[in-house]
Scaffold this motif. Structure first.
Motif, short mmCIF file in Angstrom:
data_model
loop_
_atom_site.label_atom_id
_atom_site.label_comp_id
_atom_site.label_asym_id
_atom_site.label_seq_id
_atom_site.Cartn_x
_atom_site.Cartn_y
_atom_site.Cartn_z
N LYS A 2 38.87 70.37 -29.07
CA LYS A 2 38.27 70.48 -27.71
C LYS A 2 36.85 69.96 -27.89
CE LYS A 2 40.61 74.59 -26.34
NZ LYS A 2 40.48 76.06 -26.22
N ARG A 50 36.78 64.91 -18.95
CA ARG A 50 38.04 65.26 -18.61
C ARG A 50 39.00 64.30 -18.16
NH1 ARG A 50 38.74 71.32 -16.12
NH2 ARG A 50 38.28 69.95 -14.33
N GLN A 51 38.24 63.17 -17.52
CA GLN A 51 39.10 62.17 -16.91
C GLN A 51 39.53 61.11 -18.18
OE1 GLN A 51 37.64 61.52 -12.41
NE2 GLN A 51 36.02 60.84 -13.91
N SER A 52 38.98 61.28 -19.24
CA SER A 52 39.57 60.61 -20.46
C SER A 52 40.52 61.50 -21.04
CB SER A 52 38.56 60.06 -21.29
OG SER A 52 37.66 58.90 -20.71
N GLY A 53 41.07 62.48 -20.37
CA GLY A 53 42.14 63.38 -21.30
C GLY A 53 41.39 64.08 -22.23
N GLU A 55 40.03 67.37 -23.95
CA GLU A 55 39.87 68.83 -23.53
C GLU A 55 38.81 69.38 -23.54
OE1 GLU A 55 42.59 72.94 -24.51
OE2 GLU A 55 43.08 71.01 -25.83
N ARG A 143 31.34 60.40 -21.71
CA ARG A 143 32.95 60.27 -21.62
C ARG A 143 33.32 59.36 -22.57
NH1 ARG A 143 36.80 57.23 -19.41
NH2 ARG A 143 35.41 55.44 -18.70
N ARG A 147 35.36 59.90 -26.28
CA ARG A 147 36.87 59.16 -26.36
C ARG A 147 36.87 58.71 -27.84
NH1 ARG A 147 38.18 55.25 -21.84
NH2 ARG A 147 36.37 54.29 -23.04
#
Length: 376
Positions: A2, A50-53, A55, A143, A147
């Motif tokens: 996370k 969170r839009q990139s997956g 957690e 973001r 990632r």
């Protein structure tokens, strides 16, 4: 694994200090300026990530000390990155917080964003526990950075990121272009601590939340960080997008909103459109906003009152016109006097922000400002 979005613990003596993205850290003491603000900018960044997956674990340690203690007791075992908003006032404490986390789990990567990393990036990266800094508007950069970290990818071409090379050299990439605000998700307020009411002495109805309908300001005041953050641009969310979030706020049970736009009243036609939409939908909300004394009028404030507004906050700054010129405020004391008169006539409470000790200030101008504020 996370990404931890952490509002660090402040200690009992400073529980209601506000961490503000643009203006830094401010307010303490319940009787005068003290308040607690839901950490809106942290929510924007976490929700967008969170839009990139990714957690996300969101933790307001000032409100959830036991949960923070549990995280430390776990040695942050399932955390791969910690993200903190940092200001000049809080930087030393933020470094200590990161160090404590890294002592427990050295694999955690640290990311700082906010005013101090934006204006003093090299200074921040001289601290060995600070792995990355993010410049200016943070959502998209964080973001992409998270990632890259999660996937083991290089960050050397990532706009808006500062880091150290393997040899210890500090590198700062140019800032990322500013976003279209309609591309931001509605902040996920379910990430906030459960059963916590943030304290604010001017709020009339709890629970309350904060919200942004715009970023930036057309003003060029010399003391303000907003132009440097937002590139001398004033950007608006579309009214349908604003209304979508307001409906969501009502649905989940909030009863009041503090609009945290730098200057909510820049476009009076847009303010009227928002107010008319709120009235037509019958939204049961009280609200507060920031305005400029040269960007309001009595009919618009009357409409704002009918739509639920009960307070406008203005940057009055001083009661001396010559100092206003030095500040490049673009407004006058007469305009402030008229704005406060019109607000009272519309049935709105008012709040005056004042600066003491700026360029050209004397004891005489301080006394004049105090008299002026009392008179309006």
């Amino acid at each position: 694994m996370k990404a931890l979005f952490l509002k660090p613990p402040a200690g009992l003596a400073f529980k209601n200090i506000v961490r503000d993205f643009v203006y830094g850290c401010w307010c303490n003491g319940r009787r005068i300026g003290g308040m607690q603000m839901p950490p809106l900018n942290d929510l924007y960044v976490a929700t967008h990530a969170r839009q990139s997956g990714i957690e996300v674990l969101f933790l307001d340690a000032s409100m959830e000390p036991d949960r923070y203690g549990d995280l430390l007791n776990s040695r942050c075992a399932d955390i791969f990155a910690v993200v903190l908003m940092s200001s000049t006032q809080s930087f030393r404490q933020d470094v200590a917080t990161i160090r404590a986390i890294k002592d427990l789990n050295p694999q955690v990567r640290s990311i700082l964003y906010g005013s101090h990393p934006t204006f003093m990036p090299e200074y921040c990266l001289k601290e060995d526990v600070v792995d990355y800094i993010v410049l200016r508007e943070a959502e998209e950069t964080i973001r992409c950075l998270l990632r890259a970290i999660a996937n083991g990818e290089p960050v050397d071409r990532e706009p808006g990121v500062g880091w150290r090379t393997a040899g210890g050299e500090i590198r700062i990439n140019p800032a990322r272009p500013l976003m279209n605000l309609d591309d931001l998700p509605i902040p996920d307020r379910s990430l906030l601590p459960e059963k916590v009411s943030y304290f604010n002495p001017v709020v009339k109805r709890l629970p309350y939340t904060t919200m942004q309908t715009s970023r930036g300001c057309p003003g060029r005041c010399i003391y303000c960080t907003s132009p440097a953050f937002y590139g001398n641009r004033y950007r608006l969310r579309s009214v349908p997008r604003v209304m979508e979030e307001l409906r969501e706020i009502v649905r989940i049970g909030y009863r009041e909103v503090f609009f945290r736009d730098e200057t909510f009243t820049v476009s009076r036609s847009r303010v009227r459109e928002i107010c008319e939409a709120m009235l037509s939908e019958g939204l049961d909300l009280k609200w507060i906003a920031n305005g400029r004394v040269d960007m309001v009028d009595e009919p618009t404030m009357q409409l704002m009152k009918r739509a639920g507004c009960h307070m406008l906050k203005f940057g009055v700054e001083t009661g001396e016109d010559e100092i206003l010129k030095v500040y490049r405020k673009g407004a006058t004391c007469d305009q402030a006097r008229e704005a406060f008169r019109a607000a009272r006539a519309a049935g709105l409470s008012t709040h005056a922000h004042i600066i003491f000790g700026g360029p050209g200030e004397t004891q005489q101008t301080i006394d004049k400002t105090i008299r002026f504020v009392k008179s309006i």
